[in-house]
Motif scaffolding. Structure first.
Motif, PDB file in Angstrom:
ATOM      1  N   THR A  28       0.823  -1.208   0.000  1.00  0.00           N
ATOM      2  CA  THR A  28       0.000   0.000   0.000  1.00  0.00           C
ATOM      3  C   THR A  28       0.859   1.261   0.000  1.00  0.00           C
ATOM      4  N   LEU A  57     -16.937  -0.627  -1.531  1.00  0.00           N
ATOM      5  CA  LEU A  57     -15.838   0.269  -1.168  1.00  0.00           C
ATOM      6  C   LEU A  57     -15.450   1.176  -2.329  1.00  0.00           C
ATOM      7  N   ALA A 268      -6.423   6.651  -0.737  1.00  0.00           N
ATOM      8  CA  ALA A 268      -7.119   6.203   0.476  1.00  0.00           C
ATOM      9  C   ALA A 268      -8.171   5.153   0.144  1.00  0.00           C
ATOM     10  N   THR A 269      -8.919   5.373  -0.941  1.00  0.00           N
ATOM     11  CA  THR A 269      -9.931   4.398  -1.359  1.00  0.00           C
ATOM     12  C   THR A 269      -9.284   3.095  -1.800  1.00  0.00           C
ATOM     13  N   LYS A 272      -8.104   0.896   1.085  1.00  0.00           N
ATOM     14  CA  LYS A 272      -9.226   0.189   1.709  1.00  0.00           C
ATOM     15  C   LYS A 272      -9.617  -1.034   0.891  1.00  0.00           C
ATOM     16  N   LYS A 275      -7.047  -3.852   1.402  1.00  0.00           N
ATOM     17  CA  LYS A 275      -7.232  -4.533   2.693  1.00  0.00           C
ATOM     18  C   LYS A 275      -8.425  -5.478   2.639  1.00  0.00           C
ATOM     19  N   SER A 276      -9.493  -5.038   1.980  1.00  0.00           N
ATOM     20  CA  SER A 276     -10.677  -5.880   1.870  1.00  0.00           C
ATOM     21  C   SER A 276     -10.399  -7.110   1.007  1.00  0.00           C
TER      22      SER A 276
END
Length: 340
Positions: A28, A57, A268-269, A272, A275-276
């Motif tokens: 990331t 997301l 930032a999106t 996420k 991570k998902s």
């Protein structure tokens, strides 16, 4: 007709990065190194549709805006700085510009307004800048610590008006991100709502190669063909025929979902979503299971190739491809300068 000496043309400058990591953070960090991304491909084997949690997301609160005919002096207004620059992250990029021949501009979350200016115009502004390739100069203005605002305002007023794509991520979750659109609309600046373009592809396949025993370049190419819904049925063996990756640890499934989303995305999106995806892979009880995300950069934008290189406007084409497995995460990014 004379044949051009094509062998005398230099080959494109291509940069690659291949790394593996048990932790998600090094992966990331590469995504967070830049700010402007335009398309995403999410691939989930053994699925007919991308899991809802991952899709949401990307698509929830994903609107962005296009402001038209806006002067750079608007970004120097105290109300704009205090309301938006000081209280959130702004991703603002000049729209439909070619940074090889045109002036460009961007605001990044650190509050820096970066202007990419043709040399002969830069010489008329009286601002301090840095020499860049192809007869351009770069001027950086720290909006959070603005000095000599009237001098800067007078200089920027000499430049043309721009169209911008813009996203604001406020520090306070109770504040609506669309506040920045209302701000420009109240100043009689044209604002248009933009939404992500979504395409779900379900290719016809016989099996799914494993990322553990196939070259990463071949996996990236295979996913690209899936996104284009290529026909993988057997054909006669012409020299140009594409060969599927051969994998001894292939996943014995004929189902695979490919989600393509185009628009404007913030790091930032994307973090996420990564991570998902990693959590989703860990939840799957299937040998050699993996999922991936491919991220495409905005071509004429501020770009940084690695930690030690400067961030500058470059006409480029870059993709970052991440494969998530139960044991490790694999990153393969490749980029090319259109003009080196």
């Amino acid at each position: 007709m004379l044949c051009p000496e094509v062998l005398n043309f230099p080959s494109p400058k291509v940069l690659t990065n291949h790394r593996k990591s048990e932790n998600l953070e090094p992966i990331t960090d590469v995504i967070k190194m830049n700010n402007f991304y335009k398309s995403i491909i999410i691939t989930c084997p053994d699925e007919l549709k991308t899991p809802n949690a991952i899709e949401e997301l990307l698509l929830e609160d994903s609107d962005y805006y296009k402001i038209s005919n806006c002067s750079l002096t608007e970004f120097l207004e105290p109300v704009f700085i205090n309301s938006f620059v000081q209280n959130g992250d702004i991703y603002c990029l000049s729209a439909n510009r070619n940074c090889m021949i045109q002036n460009c501009a961007a605001i990044t979350p650190n509050g820096i307004l970066t202007i990419h200016i043709v040399e002969y115009i830069y010489q008329t502004l009286g601002l301090e800048g840095t020499k860049r390739p192809h007869n351009f100069y770069e001027v950086n203005i720290d909006l959070k610590n603005l000095r000599h605002p009237e001098k800067i305002r007078n200089a920027l007023s000499k430049l043309e008006q721009f169209n911008f794509y813009i996203i604001w991520e406020p520090n306070n979750e109770d504040i609506c991100p669309s506040s920045i659109a209302k701000y420009f609309n109240d100043k009689n600046i044209s604002v248009a709502l933009c939404t992500q373009q979504v395409q779900q592809v379900t290719p016809v396949i016989s099996e799914i190669p494993s990322v553990h025993d196939v070259d990463i370049e071949d996996m990236v190419e295979w996913i690209g063909l899936l996104a284009h819904n290529a026909d993988f049925s057997d054909t006669e063996n012409y020299i140009s025929t594409y060969s599927l990756p051969v994998s001894e640890k292939s996943i014995k499934s004929t189902r695979i979902s490919v989600l393509i989303v185009k628009g404007l995305f913030t790091p930032a999106t994307l973090v996420k979503v990564c991570k998902s995806l990693s959590e989703y892979v860990s939840s799957r009880d299937l040998d050699h299971y993996w999922a991936s995300i491919s991220i495409q950069s905005c071509e004429d934008s501020l770009w940084k190739w690695n930690v030690g290189s400067p961030m500058m406007f470059q006409s480029h084409d870059s993709s970052c491809n991440v494969f998530f497995t139960e044991s490790e995460n694999i990153l393969y990014s490749i980029g090319q300068l259109k003009y080196s």
